[in-house]
Each structure stands twice: as structure tokens, then as C-alpha cells.
Design a protein around this motif. Sequence first.
Motif, mmCIF file in Angstrom:
data_model
loop_
_atom_site.group_PDB
_atom_site.id
_atom_site.type_symbol
_atom_site.label_atom_id
_atom_site.label_comp_id
_atom_site.label_asym_id
_atom_site.label_seq_id
_atom_site.Cartn_x
_atom_site.Cartn_y
_atom_site.Cartn_z
ATOM 1 N N HIS A 299 24.867 -8.999 81.992
ATOM 2 C CA HIS A 299 25.182 -8.281 80.756
ATOM 3 C C HIS A 299 24.083 -8.525 79.725
ATOM 4 C CE1 HIS A 299 27.799 -6.228 77.933
ATOM 5 N NE2 HIS A 299 27.505 -7.158 77.037
ATOM 6 N N LYS A 300 23.707 -7.464 79.032
ATOM 7 C CA LYS A 300 22.755 -7.580 77.933
ATOM 8 C C LYS A 300 23.556 -7.814 76.659
ATOM 9 C CE LYS A 300 18.893 -5.232 75.712
ATOM 10 N NZ LYS A 300 18.079 -3.993 75.679
ATOM 11 N N MET A 301 23.265 -8.898 75.966
ATOM 12 C CA MET A 301 24.003 -9.264 74.754
ATOM 13 C C MET A 301 23.310 -8.683 73.516
ATOM 14 S SD MET A 301 26.519 -10.992 75.985
ATOM 15 C CE MET A 301 27.226 -12.048 74.745
ATOM 16 N N ASP A 302 23.963 -8.837 72.376
ATOM 17 C CA ASP A 302 23.433 -8.309 71.112
ATOM 18 C C ASP A 302 22.079 -8.900 70.736
ATOM 19 O OD1 ASP A 302 25.648 -6.707 70.857
ATOM 20 O OD2 ASP A 302 26.682 -8.040 69.462
ATOM 21 N N ASP A 303 21.770 -10.090 71.272
ATOM 22 C CA ASP A 303 20.478 -10.703 70.980
ATOM 23 C C ASP A 303 19.359 -10.101 71.842
ATOM 24 O OD1 ASP A 303 20.953 -11.804 73.504
ATOM 25 O OD2 ASP A 303 20.917 -13.878 72.826
ATOM 26 N N SER A 304 19.686 -9.041 72.586
ATOM 27 C CA SER A 304 18.754 -8.329 73.469
ATOM 28 C C SER A 304 18.337 -9.124 74.697
ATOM 29 C CB SER A 304 17.505 -7.850 72.715
ATOM 30 O OG SER A 304 17.883 -6.910 71.736
ATOM 31 N N HIS A 305 18.983 -10.248 74.950
ATOM 32 C CA HIS A 305 18.717 -11.027 76.147
ATOM 33 C C HIS A 305 19.762 -10.689 77.207
ATOM 34 C CE1 HIS A 305 16.672 -13.545 73.071
ATOM 35 N NE2 HIS A 305 15.753 -13.575 74.022
ATOM 36 N N TYR A 306 19.346 -10.814 78.460
ATOM 37 C CA TYR A 306 20.254 -10.593 79.580
ATOM 38 C C TYR A 306 20.801 -11.936 80.043
ATOM 39 C CZ TYR A 306 18.653 -5.789 79.988
ATOM 40 O OH TYR A 306 18.373 -4.470 79.747
ATOM 41 N N TYR A 307 22.077 -11.939 80.393
ATOM 42 C CA TYR A 307 22.736 -13.148 80.864
ATOM 43 C C TYR A 307 23.486 -12.865 82.153
ATOM 44 C CZ TYR A 307 21.692 -15.018 76.274
ATOM 45 O OH TYR A 307 21.038 -15.450 75.155
ATOM 46 N N LEU A 308 23.526 -13.883 82.990
ATOM 47 C CA LEU A 308 24.307 -13.824 84.216
ATOM 48 C C LEU A 308 25.551 -14.682 84.026
ATOM 49 C CD1 LEU A 308 21.418 -14.480 86.768
ATOM 50 C CD2 LEU A 308 22.480 -12.264 86.248
ATOM 51 N N PHE A 309 26.675 -14.158 84.449
ATOM 52 C CA PHE A 309 27.920 -14.914 84.470
ATOM 53 C C PHE A 309 28.323 -15.027 85.933
ATOM 54 C CE2 PHE A 309 32.543 -14.526 85.046
ATOM 55 C CZ PHE A 309 32.929 -15.757 84.546
ATOM 56 N N ALA A 310 28.584 -16.244 86.393
ATOM 57 C CA ALA A 310 29.001 -16.457 87.779
ATOM 58 C C ALA A 310 30.390 -17.071 87.796
ATOM 59 C CB ALA A 310 28.015 -17.380 88.499
ATOM 60 N N TYR A 311 31.135 -16.725 88.827
ATOM 61 C CA TYR A 311 32.486 -17.233 89.002
ATOM 62 C C TYR A 311 32.686 -17.537 90.479
ATOM 63 C CZ TYR A 311 37.520 -17.244 89.692
ATOM 64 O OH TYR A 311 38.790 -17.603 90.058
ATOM 65 N N TYR A 312 33.325 -18.668 90.772
ATOM 66 C CA TYR A 312 33.724 -18.950 92.152
ATOM 67 C C TYR A 312 34.948 -19.849 92.151
ATOM 68 C CZ TYR A 312 31.403 -23.545 91.843
ATOM 69 O OH TYR A 312 31.034 -24.814 91.481
ATOM 70 N N GLU A 313 35.581 -19.894 93.300
ATOM 71 C CA GLU A 313 36.747 -20.742 93.498
ATOM 72 C C GLU A 313 36.410 -21.769 94.577
ATOM 73 O OE1 GLU A 313 39.744 -17.905 94.517
ATOM 74 O OE2 GLU A 313 39.864 -17.140 92.470
ATOM 75 N N TYR A 314 36.574 -23.023 94.250
ATOM 76 C CA TYR A 314 36.326 -24.104 95.200
ATOM 77 C C TYR A 314 37.651 -24.491 95.838
ATOM 78 C CZ TYR A 314 35.169 -28.556 97.243
ATOM 79 O OH TYR A 314 35.018 -29.576 98.147
#
Length: 137
Positions: free
Chosen positions: A74-89
Motif C-alpha cells: 500500500h502507498k501511504m500518504d507520505d508517498s512511501h510504499y509499505y508491505l504488510f505481512a500476515y501469517y499464522e504459526y
Amino acid sequence: MKRMVLTVLIGGFALLSIALYSRGQQSRPTRTGMLIGIKPDRIAAYEALHAASNPGVRDLLDKYHMHNFSIYIHKMDDSHYYLFAYYEYTGSDPKGDAAALAKEPRNQKWLGMTDAMQIPLPGAAGWTKMQEVFHNP
């Protein structure tokens, strides 16, 4: 004969009850959310590495009990792109499994490629784990 049938039925019921009880007593998965930046000029390469056609390290994630692993961008308002990861252990030894996964040569090669594309948050060396504030089971 009736006694033998009754004994078999009771024994079978007891085994089924134990199996169902044990299954219900297994710990629920530990859910993990993580965040990291990504270099804008490396997004296409990052997406290509994670394409459905590339098996990457998926089998290693399963081997070390990390399931439902998903990564979002996702590109945030600060114009930087971020990755969000999710997993279940789903295992019983998260530190041991993480250490074993870290020793896998194929995982080390994978991280060598992907880490170079990422931008850790300030003060972090890699992915930043997030605090879970709500879960609707």
C-alpha cells in the motif's frame, strides 16, 4: 458376543472422544502481522518473486508451521510504499522453528534477494512485528 460388541463400541467411543478432546486442546494459531517499507523501484521485481508461478520458499513456510502467509502492499500518504505481512504459526516451538528456517540455504538466498528490496522502519533491522488489538474468531 453382546459383551464383546459393547466393549468394542465403548473402546471406539473412548478413542474418538480422546481424539476430539485432544484436537480441541491444541493451541490456536499465533497470528502475526508485520510491516516494512519497500523501495519503489523494486516493487515489480518483488511482486515477480512472489508470483503464484514462483514456488520460492512456500514449502519451507509450511514445513516450519507458518500458514496463511499473505503480503499486501500500500502507498501511504507520505508517498512511501509499505508491505504488510500476515501469517499464522501453528507449531509448538516458534523460536526453534524460526531458527531452523533461518538455517535453510534456500531461505537465506530468498531473504538475500527480498531484504535488498525492503526499507525497515526507523530503528528496525527488518520487518517490524505489529501488536494485535482485535481478532474475531
